[in-house]
Write a protein that holds these residues in place. Structure first.
Motif, PDB file in Angstrom:
ATOM      1  N   ILE A  59       0.844  -1.190   0.000  1.00 54.24           N
ATOM      2  CA  ILE A  59       0.000   0.000   0.000  1.00 54.24           C
ATOM      3  C   ILE A  59       0.884   1.246   0.000  1.00 54.24           C
ATOM      4  CG2 ILE A  59      -1.768   1.256   1.298  1.00 54.24           C
ATOM      5  CD1 ILE A  59      -2.652  -1.454   2.428  1.00 54.24           C
ATOM      6  N   PRO A  60       0.617   2.216  -0.859  1.00 51.70           N
ATOM      7  CA  PRO A  60       1.423   3.439  -0.891  1.00 51.70           C
ATOM      8  C   PRO A  60       1.366   4.193   0.428  1.00 51.70           C
ATOM      9  CG  PRO A  60       0.021   3.277  -2.847  1.00 51.70           C
ATOM     10  CD  PRO A  60      -0.428   2.200  -1.904  1.00 51.70           C
ATOM     11  N   VAL A  61       2.436   4.912   0.714  1.00 47.67           N
ATOM     12  CA  VAL A  61       2.541   5.646   1.985  1.00 47.67           C
ATOM     13  C   VAL A  61       1.384   6.621   2.157  1.00 47.67           C
ATOM     14  CG1 VAL A  61       3.911   7.393   3.204  1.00 47.67           C
ATOM     15  CG2 VAL A  61       5.031   5.372   2.242  1.00 47.67           C
ATOM     16  N   ALA A  62       1.026   7.333   1.098  1.00 46.35           N
ATOM     17  CA  ALA A  62      -0.068   8.313   1.199  1.00 46.35           C
ATOM     18  C   ALA A  62      -1.378   7.630   1.582  1.00 46.35           C
ATOM     19  CB  ALA A  62      -0.226   9.064  -0.115  1.00 46.35           C
ATOM     20  N   THR A  63      -1.613   6.431   1.039  1.00 48.77           N
ATOM     21  CA  THR A  63      -2.834   5.698   1.368  1.00 48.77           C
ATOM     22  C   THR A  63      -2.782   5.185   2.794  1.00 48.77           C
ATOM     23  OG1 THR A  63      -3.053   5.020  -0.946  1.00 48.77           O
ATOM     24  CG2 THR A  63      -4.325   3.787   0.675  1.00 48.77           C
ATOM     25  N   LEU A  86     -11.300   0.900   6.011  1.00 48.21           N
ATOM     26  CA  LEU A  86     -11.227  -0.152   4.998  1.00 48.21           C
ATOM     27  C   LEU A  86     -11.495   0.398   3.598  1.00 48.21           C
ATOM     28  CD1 LEU A  86     -12.931  -3.197   6.753  1.00 48.21           C
ATOM     29  CD2 LEU A  86     -10.523  -2.546   6.696  1.00 48.21           C
ATOM     30  N   TRP A  87     -12.413   1.352   3.505  1.00 52.86           N
ATOM     31  CA  TRP A  87     -12.723   1.911   2.193  1.00 52.86           C
ATOM     32  C   TRP A  87     -11.575   2.769   1.656  1.00 52.86           C
ATOM     33  CZ3 TRP A  87     -18.570   3.606   1.837  1.00 52.86           C
ATOM     34  CH2 TRP A  87     -19.385   2.469   2.018  1.00 52.86           C
ATOM     35  N   ALA A  88     -10.708   3.226   2.529  1.00 50.48           N
ATOM     36  CA  ALA A  88      -9.559   4.023   2.082  1.00 50.48           C
ATOM     37  C   ALA A  88      -8.459   3.148   1.474  1.00 50.48           C
ATOM     38  CB  ALA A  88      -8.990   4.831   3.250  1.00 50.48           C
ATOM     39  N   LEU A  89      -8.536   1.826   1.694  1.00 52.49           N
ATOM     40  CA  LEU A  89      -7.554   0.921   1.092  1.00 52.49           C
ATOM     41  C   LEU A  89      -7.717   0.915  -0.425  1.00 52.49           C
ATOM     42  CD1 LEU A  89      -7.882  -2.050   3.608  1.00 52.49           C
ATOM     43  CD2 LEU A  89      -5.907  -0.537   3.365  1.00 52.49           C
ATOM     44  N   PRO A  90      -6.665   0.559  -1.177  1.00 55.62           N
ATOM     45  CA  PRO A  90      -6.778   0.537  -2.648  1.00 55.62           C
ATOM     46  C   PRO A  90      -7.929  -0.354  -3.107  1.00 55.62           C
ATOM     47  CG  PRO A  90      -4.488   0.323  -1.975  1.00 55.62           C
ATOM     48  CD  PRO A  90      -5.298   0.215  -0.720  1.00 55.62           C
ATOM     49  N   GLN A  91      -8.673   0.129  -4.102  1.00 57.91           N
ATOM     50  CA  GLN A  91      -9.841  -0.580  -4.597  1.00 57.91           C
ATOM     51  C   GLN A  91      -9.751  -0.765  -6.109  1.00 57.91           C
ATOM     52  OE1 GLN A  91     -11.802  -1.718  -2.334  1.00 57.91           O
ATOM     53  NE2 GLN A  91     -11.179  -0.448  -0.588  1.00 57.91           N
ATOM     54  N   VAL A  92     -10.631  -1.618  -6.641  1.00 58.38           N
ATOM     55  CA  VAL A  92     -10.676  -1.830  -8.088  1.00 58.38           C
ATOM     56  C   VAL A  92     -11.292  -0.611  -8.760  1.00 58.38           C
ATOM     57  CG1 VAL A  92     -10.881  -4.318  -7.841  1.00 58.38           C
ATOM     58  CG2 VAL A  92     -12.954  -2.931  -7.971  1.00 58.38           C
ATOM     59  N   PRO A  93     -11.036  -0.419 -10.070  1.00 59.22           N
ATOM     60  CA  PRO A  93     -11.663   0.699 -10.788  1.00 59.22           C
ATOM     61  C   PRO A  93     -13.181   0.560 -10.808  1.00 59.22           C
ATOM     62  CG  PRO A  93      -9.860  -0.261 -12.062  1.00 59.22           C
ATOM     63  CD  PRO A  93     -10.122  -1.190 -10.921  1.00 59.22           C
ATOM     64  N   GLU A  94     -13.849   1.669 -11.064  1.00 57.95           N
ATOM     65  CA  GLU A  94     -15.309   1.651 -11.188  1.00 57.95           C
ATOM     66  C   GLU A  94     -15.712   0.763 -12.359  1.00 57.95           C
ATOM     67  OE1 GLU A  94     -17.703   3.092  -9.464  1.00 57.95           O
ATOM     68  OE2 GLU A  94     -16.493   4.254  -8.047  1.00 57.95           O
ATOM     69  N   TYR A 131     -18.644  -4.182  -2.781  1.00 53.19           N
ATOM     70  CA  TYR A 131     -19.715  -4.519  -3.723  1.00 53.19           C
ATOM     71  C   TYR A 131     -19.227  -4.351  -5.156  1.00 53.19           C
ATOM     72  CZ  TYR A 131     -24.121  -4.163  -6.306  1.00 53.19           C
ATOM     73  OH  TYR A 131     -25.144  -4.336  -7.220  1.00 53.19           O
ATOM     74  N   ARG A 132     -18.541  -3.232  -5.440  1.00 42.61           N
ATOM     75  CA  ARG A 132     -18.025  -2.996  -6.790  1.00 42.61           C
ATOM     76  C   ARG A 132     -17.019  -4.076  -7.185  1.00 42.61           C
ATOM     77  NH1 ARG A 132     -17.746   2.420  -5.009  1.00 42.61           N
ATOM     78  NH2 ARG A 132     -15.463   2.302  -4.829  1.00 42.61           N
ATOM     79  N   ARG A 133     -16.163  -4.456  -6.249  1.00 45.27           N
ATOM     80  CA  ARG A 133     -15.164  -5.478  -6.545  1.00 45.27           C
ATOM     81  C   ARG A 133     -15.832  -6.798  -6.909  1.00 45.27           C
ATOM     82  NH1 ARG A 133     -10.039  -6.609  -2.674  1.00 45.27           N
ATOM     83  NH2 ARG A 133      -9.503  -4.578  -3.565  1.00 45.27           N
ATOM     84  N   LEU A 134     -16.882  -7.153  -6.180  1.00 50.32           N
ATOM     85  CA  LEU A 134     -17.591  -8.399  -6.463  1.00 50.32           C
ATOM     86  C   LEU A 134     -18.259  -8.334  -7.832  1.00 50.32           C
ATOM     87  CD1 LEU A 134     -18.527 -11.172  -5.581  1.00 50.32           C
ATOM     88  CD2 LEU A 134     -20.393 -10.091  -4.303  1.00 50.32           C
ATOM     89  N   VAL A 135     -18.874  -7.207  -8.137  1.00 47.62           N
ATOM     90  CA  VAL A 135     -19.525  -7.042  -9.439  1.00 47.62           C
ATOM     91  C   VAL A 135     -18.504  -7.168 -10.566  1.00 47.62           C
ATOM     92  CG1 VAL A 135     -20.637  -5.335 -10.948  1.00 47.62           C
ATOM     93  CG2 VAL A 135     -21.495  -5.695  -8.637  1.00 47.62           C
ATOM     94  N   ALA A 186      -5.621  -4.597   9.781  1.00 49.39           N
ATOM     95  CA  ALA A 186      -4.644  -5.674   9.603  1.00 49.39           C
ATOM     96  C   ALA A 186      -5.291  -6.904   8.969  1.00 49.39           C
ATOM     97  CB  ALA A 186      -4.020  -6.042  10.949  1.00 49.39           C
ATOM     98  N   SER A 187      -6.525  -7.192   9.365  1.00 47.27           N
ATOM     99  CA  SER A 187      -7.229  -8.341   8.789  1.00 47.27           C
ATOM    100  C   SER A 187      -7.467  -8.140   7.301  1.00 47.27           C
ATOM    101  CB  SER A 187      -8.563  -8.565   9.508  1.00 47.27           C
ATOM    102  OG  SER A 187      -8.351  -8.951  10.853  1.00 47.27           O
ATOM    103  N   ALA A 188      -7.857  -6.907   6.928  1.00 45.57           N
ATOM    104  CA  ALA A 188      -8.096  -6.629   5.508  1.00 45.57           C
ATOM    105  C   ALA A 188      -6.821  -6.792   4.700  1.00 45.57           C
ATOM    106  CB  ALA A 188      -8.652  -5.220   5.342  1.00 45.57           C
ATOM    107  N   VAL A 189      -5.692  -6.401   5.291  1.00 42.37           N
ATOM    108  CA  VAL A 189      -4.417  -6.464   4.570  1.00 42.37           C
ATOM    109  C   VAL A 189      -3.827  -7.873   4.574  1.00 42.37           C
ATOM    110  CG1 VAL A 189      -2.040  -5.602   4.542  1.00 42.37           C
ATOM    111  CG2 VAL A 189      -3.925  -4.033   5.026  1.00 42.37           C
TER     112      VAL A 189
END
Length: 214
Positions: A59-63, A86-94, A131-135, A186-189
């Motif tokens: 994960i980038p330092v800024a994130t 958790l939502w601030a973690l890197p996510q898939v594109p829209e 939800y977006r990631r699953l879709v 930590a669990s998410a990562v």
């Protein structure tokens, strides 16, 4: 403990710890004099979390800074605090909402949430990264000609609910709200790559059991 001892116990170089302090990833130590500060067990715990996020999670330092800002925001309730982190973690594109496969994936995922009775997930469909990631994943399967639907997703969803229960049971063993949110991050990562590895090991094992080594 002094910086040298924090470095020794964490396995992180003093130079890297100073960089994390400058970047706001670690809270300042207690100033002893103009050139010396002392650190405690909370600094050590936070430092280990930062290293896990950067080294394992890539994960980038800024994130990381943004995520930890939510972790430390005690003005929020636990659910919102965990969710924001958790939502601030890197996510898939829209997903492309004009794509026919994305539209059909939405229908199947929504049907799954209805059958499961996951009311919170249903309310957050328009903003939830998960939800977006699953879709996106279901749409990719359907684009390949594998018509994954709500019925096929069901067994996996039930297993993931059991994993979520285990995650939160572990979270509840910690005392402070800050620790609880840190555990969630930590669990998410860390748990996700563990689950992925376990899934692959299980696939290998089941394949060998069914088909042997021919």
């Amino acid at each position: 403990m002094r910086l040298a001892r924090l470095s020794e116990r964490s396995g992180v170089s003093a130079a890297t710890i100073k960089y994390y302090l400058r970047e706001g990833l670690l809270p300042p130590g207690r100033q002893v004099n103009a050139t010396t500060a002392e650190y405690d067990e909370e600094h050590l715990r936070r430092l280990r979390l930062v290293r896990a996020m950067i080294q394992v999670g890539r994960i980038p330092v800024a994130t990381v800074r943004e995520v930890l800002g939510h972790v430390d925001d005690d003005s929020l309730g636990r659910t919102i605090r965990v969710g924001a982190a958790l939502w601030a973690l890197p996510q898939v594109p829209e997903p492309d909402e004009d794509d026919e496969f994305v539209r059909s994936a939405h229908q199947e995922v929504d049907a799954l949430l209805d059958v499961l009775g996951w009311e919170n997930a249903k309310q957050l469909t328009t903003i939830s990264p998960a939800y977006r990631r699953l879709v996106v994943a279901v749409a990719a399967f359907r684009r390949l000609g594998y018509d994954w639907d709500a019925e096929l997703l069901m067994s996996h969803a039930k297993l993931m609910h059991q994993a979520a229960v285990a995650d939160l049971d572990f979270l509840e063993t910690h005392q402070s709200e800050e620790e609880k949110v840190e555990v969630a991050v930590a669990s998410a990562v860390l748990v996700e790559p563990m689950l992925q590895a376990l899934h692959r090991l299980a696939q290998e094992e089941e394949t060998a059991r069914r088909y042997g080594f021919e």
